[in-house]
Scaffold this active site. Sequence first.
Site: not given
Ligand code: 4NP
Length: 151
Positions: A8, A14, A124
Site C-alpha cells: 500500500c 492496508r 484508504d
Molecule cells: P496505508 O495508509 O497506505 O494503508 O498504510 C496510509 C498511511 C499513512 C499515510 C498514508 C496512507 N501517510 O500519508 O502518512
Amino acid sequence: MTRILFVCLGNICRSPMAEFIFRDLVEKRGLGAEFFVASAGTSSEELGNPVYPPARKKLLEHGIDPSGKRAVQLKPEDGTQYDWIIGMELRNLNSIHRIIGFHPPCQVKKLMEFTSRPQADIADPWWTEDFDRAYEDILEGCQGLLDFLTK
Ligand code: 4NP
C-alpha cells in the site's frame, strides 16, 4: 513456496492488514509452509513505524496480532524476490511499477481483482477512518487470492 508481498502507500494500515489476514487464512487451512507473506509501502513516510493503532485494534478484534510488524519500503529487488506483488488500489500499481520496473518477473495485481468487484480499490482507512470496511474488503480479497492460488 509461493511468495506474496502486499503493498500500500504507508505500510501501516492496508498492506499489513492484508499480510496478517492472509497469513491467518493460510494457517487456518494448514498451508503455512506453502506461503511466504510480507508487506511493504511505496512511500518512505512511515518507515519503521508499527501498524496504525485502529488497524491493529481491528485485527486484534479478529484474533490476529500484528505486533512486531514495522513499516518497510518496497525495493527494486522485490520484483525478483516475490512471485506476486499485490497492491491495494490502482494508484499503488503505478507506484509499484515505478519502483520495480514495468516488466518485472513477478505478477503485479490489485487485491480486489480476486473478487467479484475487480474494479474496486481498498479505500484508504487512513483517510476514510472506516477500518471495518477496510477489514471486510481486505478479507474478501485475501480469500479470493487464496482460492485462486490453491484451485
Ligand atoms: P496505508 O495508509 O497506505 O494503508 O498504510 C496510509 C498511511 C499513512 C499515510 C498514508 C496512507 N501517510 O500519508 O502518512
